[in-house]
Design an enzyme around this catalytic site. Structure first.
Site, PDB file in Angstrom:
ATOM      1  N   GLY A 253       5.329   2.050   2.392  1.00  5.48           N
ATOM      2  CA  GLY A 253       4.581   1.004   3.081  1.00  5.48           C
ATOM      3  C   GLY A 253       4.390   1.219   4.560  1.00  5.48           C
ATOM      4  O   GLY A 253       3.946   0.312   5.269  1.00  5.48           O
ATOM      5  N   LYS A 254       4.696   2.414   5.065  1.00  2.00           N
ATOM      6  CA  LYS A 254       4.562   2.634   6.506  1.00  2.00           C
ATOM      7  C   LYS A 254       3.102   2.558   6.956  1.00  2.00           C
ATOM      8  O   LYS A 254       2.802   2.104   8.063  1.00  2.00           O
ATOM      9  CB  LYS A 254       5.179   3.973   6.916  1.00  2.00           C
ATOM     10  CG  LYS A 254       4.589   5.209   6.280  1.00  2.00           C
ATOM     11  CD  LYS A 254       5.359   6.453   6.716  1.00  2.00           C
ATOM     12  CE  LYS A 254       4.746   7.740   6.183  1.00  2.00           C
ATOM     13  NZ  LYS A 254       4.792   7.804   4.687  1.00  2.00           N
TER      14      LYS A 254
ATOM     15  N   ARG B 235       0.107   2.322  -7.309  1.00  4.22           N
ATOM     16  CA  ARG B 235      -1.093   2.778  -6.603  1.00  4.22           C
ATOM     17  C   ARG B 235      -2.128   3.363  -7.561  1.00  4.22           C
ATOM     18  O   ARG B 235      -3.326   3.295  -7.298  1.00  4.22           O
ATOM     19  CB  ARG B 235      -0.727   3.836  -5.547  1.00  4.22           C
ATOM     20  CG  ARG B 235       0.175   3.302  -4.462  1.00  4.22           C
ATOM     21  CD  ARG B 235       0.232   4.188  -3.242  1.00  4.22           C
ATOM     22  NE  ARG B 235       0.505   5.592  -3.509  1.00  4.22           N
ATOM     23  CZ  ARG B 235       0.836   6.466  -2.552  1.00  4.22           C
ATOM     24  NH1 ARG B 235       0.925   6.072  -1.292  1.00  4.22           N
ATOM     25  NH2 ARG B 235       1.065   7.726  -2.847  1.00  4.22           N
TER      26      ARG B 235
ATOM     27  N   ARG C 200      -9.532  11.668  -0.217  1.00  2.00           N
ATOM     28  CA  ARG C 200      -9.556  10.762  -1.356  1.00  2.00           C
ATOM     29  C   ARG C 200     -10.758   9.828  -1.225  1.00  2.00           C
ATOM     30  O   ARG C 200     -11.435   9.799  -0.200  1.00  2.00           O
ATOM     31  CB  ARG C 200      -8.255   9.946  -1.400  1.00  2.00           C
ATOM     32  CG  ARG C 200      -7.018  10.789  -1.635  1.00  2.00           C
ATOM     33  CD  ARG C 200      -5.781   9.904  -1.789  1.00  2.00           C
ATOM     34  NE  ARG C 200      -4.579  10.717  -1.938  1.00  2.00           N
ATOM     35  CZ  ARG C 200      -3.470  10.550  -1.216  1.00  2.00           C
ATOM     36  NH1 ARG C 200      -3.424   9.612  -0.281  1.00  2.00           N
ATOM     37  NH2 ARG C 200      -2.423  11.327  -1.411  1.00  2.00           N
TER      38      ARG C 200
ATOM     39  N   ASN D 225      12.037  -1.830   4.247  1.00  2.00           N
ATOM     40  CA  ASN D 225      10.833  -2.574   3.900  1.00  2.00           C
ATOM     41  C   ASN D 225      11.015  -3.225   2.528  1.00  2.00           C
ATOM     42  O   ASN D 225      10.504  -2.744   1.514  1.00  2.00           O
ATOM     43  CB  ASN D 225       9.606  -1.664   3.895  1.00  2.00           C
ATOM     44  CG  ASN D 225       8.312  -2.442   3.711  1.00  2.00           C
ATOM     45  OD1 ASN D 225       8.303  -3.668   3.802  1.00  2.00           O
ATOM     46  ND2 ASN D 225       7.225  -1.731   3.455  1.00  2.00           N
TER      47      ASN D 225
ATOM     48  N   ARG E 219       6.320  13.714  -5.676  1.00  2.00           N
ATOM     49  CA  ARG E 219       6.545  12.807  -4.552  1.00  2.00           C
ATOM     50  C   ARG E 219       7.919  12.154  -4.638  1.00  2.00           C
ATOM     51  O   ARG E 219       8.580  11.944  -3.614  1.00  2.00           O
ATOM     52  CB  ARG E 219       5.454  11.738  -4.498  1.00  2.00           C
ATOM     53  CG  ARG E 219       4.090  12.289  -4.093  1.00  2.00           C
ATOM     54  CD  ARG E 219       3.078  11.182  -3.857  1.00  2.00           C
ATOM     55  NE  ARG E 219       1.780  11.726  -3.509  1.00  2.00           N
ATOM     56  CZ  ARG E 219       1.414  12.104  -2.288  1.00  2.00           C
ATOM     57  NH1 ARG E 219       2.273  12.000  -1.289  1.00  2.00           N
ATOM     58  NH2 ARG E 219       0.204  12.590  -2.049  1.00  2.00           N
TER      59      ARG E 219
END
Length: 388
Positions: A141-142, A262, A169, A296, A273
């Site tokens: 979430g950065k 996502r 993208r 977060n 990832r």
């Protein structure tokens, strides 16, 4: 290599050939001893083009060295003065140039494949707020936090746009989300010293160019950098004085949930990832790498904590900006007063005292923290001056 240095230069130690005109080269040359080497900086004109060249004479081997030169170098105008500063850089002050382009620094860098490397840095009057490096694993979430900061304070913060060799993208714009480039071009720029940090992530190159950070800072905004942990380590080792913040998830399971939500990548990429995220979470615990760690869990709470730590830094490190209004004043001549002060003679017969005692940053980026003082008529060059 191997050519003997002229006898006239051998007699100069830290004393400069200040603004010395050399009729043979039709340019200006200074020589400054720096450890076991002598650095010769020479400006010249050739077919209407100005250039500044750097050569090194090694006193031990009594041979000339042509170094690799990094950074944006000054354009030669009408001569310069040079002086060794703090035994770690040479300050260069140009004459017949505007004040905002008259102060430069030359620094020795780490050797590359056994070759000598030097880098130029442009001097900037006043200082600037520290850039903020924000790191964290993919999906933490950065990016959302940075977007909120930029939306709430559009005139205070600027985003450093990174370079990447990956394909864009959907809905990503070149120059906005990333500078999209090819691998050959980016590798060349990395070799030329144009990047503050770079890393290979998921088989693509990512990096932050020095100019991308400096452009934001030059505009008067606080630069935000969104980079991975590997990149943060490189920036920490660089000359950039920044605040380092790591954003972590409340749990690894929650991070995986966010990545899958996502729905932008195949399972193979998600697994890659996740493996990288585990490594980054472990590496983020390295002592001295990050100044702050924020969890977060709830976005608004994490965002409030981010704003608080930025505000606390601004209070602890109040910003100093020069009140010099006209940075376009022409410096017609330069006089070295001490190893940290120069007397600048301006085209309107005014005099300014340039103080380079409190520098921040350095090559191959900007060198900030310079002060300029007016000289009172009939007053002492140092004690009779008032800061602008």
């Amino acid at each position: 290599m191997g050519e003997e240095v002229p006898e006239s230069m051998m007699n100069s130690s830290v004393e400069k050939l200040s603004v010395a005109y050399d009729s043979e080269s039709a340019g200006y040359r200074t020589s400054t001893n720096f450890g076991d080497k002598m650095y010769v900086v020479e400006g010249s004109e050739y077919r209407g083009k100005s250039s500044v060249n750097v050569t090194i004479f090694d006193h031990l081997t009594r041979s000339w060295i042509i170094p690799t030169v990094l950074g944006l170098k000054p354009v030669h105008v009408g001569g310069h003065s040079a002086v060794l500063l703090n035994n770690d850089r040479i300050s260069i002050v140009k004459k017949d140039s505007m004040l905002d382009d008259s102060i430069w620094f030359l620094e020795e860098q780490k050797k590359v494949l056994g070759s000598e490397v030097v880098a130029w840095s442009k001097g900037v009057i006043g200082n600037a707020p520290k850039p903020i490096v924000i790191s964290g694993p993919s999906g933490v979430g950065k990016g959302t936090l940075i977007s909120k900061l930029m939306k709430e304070f559009p005139t205070m913060y600027g985003f450093s746009v990174s370079h990447t060799t990956r394909a864009p993208r959907e809905r990503e714009l070149d120059g906005v989300h990333y500078h999209f480039t090819d691998r050959i071009s980016m590798e060349k720029d990395i070799r030329d010293g144009k990047f503050l940090e770079f890393a290979s992530v998921h088989e693509n190159l990512y990096g932050t160019s020095i100019e991308a950070v400096e452009v934001v800072t030059d505009s008067g905004k606080r630069c935000i950098l969104d980079i991975d942990v590997q990149g943060a380590r490189s920036v920490r080792a660089s000359s950039l004085d920044a605040i380092f913040v790591f954003i972590c998830p409340p749990s690894f399971e929650e991070l995986e949930k966010r990545l899958r939500a996502r729905a932008t990548e195949a399972e193979e990429q998600i697994q890659k990832r996740l493996r990288n995220a585990r490594a980054e979470l472990d590496e983020a615990k390295s002592p001295g790498l990050f100044d702050h760690v924020l969890v977060n869990d709830e976005l608004e709470l994490c965002y409030d904590n981010l704003k608080k730590l930025i505000a606390s830094d601004e209070i602890a490190n109040p910003l100093h900006r020069s009140t010099m209004k006209n940075l376009k004043v022409l410096v017609s001549d330069v006089e070295v007063k001490t190893d940290k002060t120069f007397l600048l003679h301006c085209d309107d017969n005014d005099q300014l005292l340039l103080d380079i005692s409190y520098l921040k940053g350095g090559a191959p980026g900007r060198t900030r923290g310079l002060d300029v003082y007016p000289i009172e008529p009939l007053g002492d060059a140092v004690n009779g001056s008032t800061q602008l």
